[in-house]
Structure formats: C-alpha cells, structure tokens
Design a protein around this motif. Structure first.
Motif, PDB file in Angstrom:
ATOM      1  N   TYR A  17       0.825  -1.207   0.000  1.00 24.18           N
ATOM      2  CA  TYR A  17       0.000   0.000   0.000  1.00 24.18           C
ATOM      3  C   TYR A  17       0.863   1.263   0.000  1.00 24.18           C
ATOM      4  CZ  TYR A  17      -3.576   3.369   1.099  1.00 24.18           C
ATOM      5  OH  TYR A  17      -4.408   4.455   1.035  1.00 24.18           O
ATOM      6  N   ARG A  18       1.932   1.257   0.764  1.00 19.85           N
ATOM      7  CA  ARG A  18       2.827   2.429   0.787  1.00 19.85           C
ATOM      8  C   ARG A  18       3.446   2.669  -0.598  1.00 19.85           C
ATOM      9  NH1 ARG A  18       4.551   4.883   5.280  1.00 19.85           N
ATOM     10  NH2 ARG A  18       6.662   5.094   4.485  1.00 19.85           N
ATOM     11  N   ALA A  23       0.703   4.190  -2.699  1.00 20.19           N
ATOM     12  CA  ALA A  23       0.496   5.591  -2.311  1.00 20.19           C
ATOM     13  C   ALA A  23       1.619   6.468  -2.868  1.00 20.19           C
ATOM     14  CB  ALA A  23       0.411   5.718  -0.801  1.00 20.19           C
ATOM     15  N   GLU A  57      -6.607   9.521  -5.469  1.00 16.66           N
ATOM     16  CA  GLU A  57      -6.575  10.045  -4.106  1.00 16.66           C
ATOM     17  C   GLU A  57      -7.933   9.851  -3.428  1.00 16.66           C
ATOM     18  OE1 GLU A  57      -3.242  13.607  -4.535  1.00 16.66           O
ATOM     19  OE2 GLU A  57      -5.347  14.047  -4.997  1.00 16.66           O
ATOM     20  N   LEU A  67      -6.849   6.342  -1.744  1.00 17.59           N
ATOM     21  CA  LEU A  67      -6.296   6.871  -0.504  1.00 17.59           C
ATOM     22  C   LEU A  67      -7.392   7.303   0.466  1.00 17.59           C
ATOM     23  CD1 LEU A  67      -3.312   8.987  -1.899  1.00 17.59           C
ATOM     24  CD2 LEU A  67      -3.325   6.597  -1.140  1.00 17.59           C
ATOM     25  N   THR A  71      -9.366   4.366   2.365  1.00 19.00           N
ATOM     26  CA  THR A  71      -8.534   3.366   3.037  1.00 19.00           C
ATOM     27  C   THR A  71      -8.579   3.504   4.551  1.00 19.00           C
ATOM     28  OG1 THR A  71      -7.027   3.224   1.161  1.00 19.00           O
ATOM     29  CG2 THR A  71      -6.162   2.507   3.281  1.00 19.00           C
TER      30      THR A  71
END
Length: 170
Positions: A63-64, A67, A84, A88, A91
C-alpha cells in the motif's frame, strides 16, 4: 516473497466485527510490514472503493508503494485526484490482533453487508473480503457468464499469455 495471497476461505464474524485471517495471509502480512510499531500486530490497508461491493486488502508495504506511485503523479491531474479520492481516501489502516484475528470497523462491515461470515479471496498481491452471498451473486456470476462464452474445452491457463494479446481486453 511478496504477492502470495491465494485461496478462498470463509470465517465467522462476531458481533464486534472480529474474524480470523487465513494463516498464510497473516504470514504474508508479517513479511510485508517489518517496520511495524507493534511486533505482534502487522498492519494492512483495507480499501473500501465506493463503486465496489467488497473490500480490497493490501499488505502495508504494498500500500505504501501504491500511495507513493499516486504521489508521483502530476499534481491536479484527474487521474491523481480520482486515485486520491477512491483509493487513498477510502482506506483504513488496521492491525492484525496478536491472536490472528482482524477487527473490521463497523462502517466497513456495513459497506459490504458483512454480518455472520466473511469470504477471503486471494488475488496474488492483494486479497478481497466479501459478504459470501454478494460474492456468489456478483463475482461468480460475472466469471460464469464470461466462461459460458468460451469453448467447452477452454483451458484457463491459456489466459496467462493474455497480457500480451490484443484480445486481452475482456
């Protein structure tokens, strides 16, 4: 090795939203969150995309990276704004309990109509969580409809080369 969420599992969900996570999934989540603040509690990102009736789960490291990919997109572009908002912004980061269970917040359970059982479906780099009845009605029926269009001797492994095929559109 990252990206090994495979298999289909169904687990009971209690009134507080607690459910077991498949043991193999837990090992993968642990391997993909080596910097976790709580040693016995790997994190995962649960994405409740507004236009989907399931939850998509990513290991914390995956996930990082995703992102970061979004952050590297052109500021103000429609693609970045959509990601976004729909990834994002949708989440919730959760931790696996030391006993191997996941506690899903009520808003996530309500979004997918989760009550007494949860279906976990491995998809390689991610896994999804479904209400089993919704899965049977939506996902399986889509696949079945597509397979009905294939010849009787269709070999599912023939799709492995489909990424390079102009017919891969689907």
């Amino acid at each position: 090795m990252a990206g090994m969420f495979v298999g289909e599992y169904t687990f009971k969900v209690d009134g507080k939203g607690r459910m077991s996570i498949p043991a193999d999934y837990r090992r993968e989540l642990e391997a993909c969150d080596l910097q976790r603040p709580n040693e016995n509690r790997p994190r995962l990102a649960v994405v409740a995309t507004p236009n989907k009736s399931h939850l998509e789960c990513h290991s914390y490291d995956d996930y990082r990276r995703m992102a970061a990919d979004i952050a590297n997109m052109e500021r103000g572009s429609m693609q970045r704004r959509i990601l976004e908002r729909m990834v994002l912004g949708a989440t919730t980061i959760v931790e696996v309990e030391p006993d191997g269970r996941l506690v899903l917040p009520q808003k996530l359970r309500e979004k997918i109509g989760l009550s007494s059982e949860a279906l976990f479906l491995g998809q390689g780099e991610t896994f999804t969580i479904w209400n089993p009845e919704t899965f049977a009605a939506e996902d399986q029926s889509q696949i079945d409809g597509w397979l009905d269009q294939m010849p009787a001797d269709f070999d599912v492994y023939s799709l492995l080369g489909a990424a390079k095929s102009p017919l891969a559109g689907g």
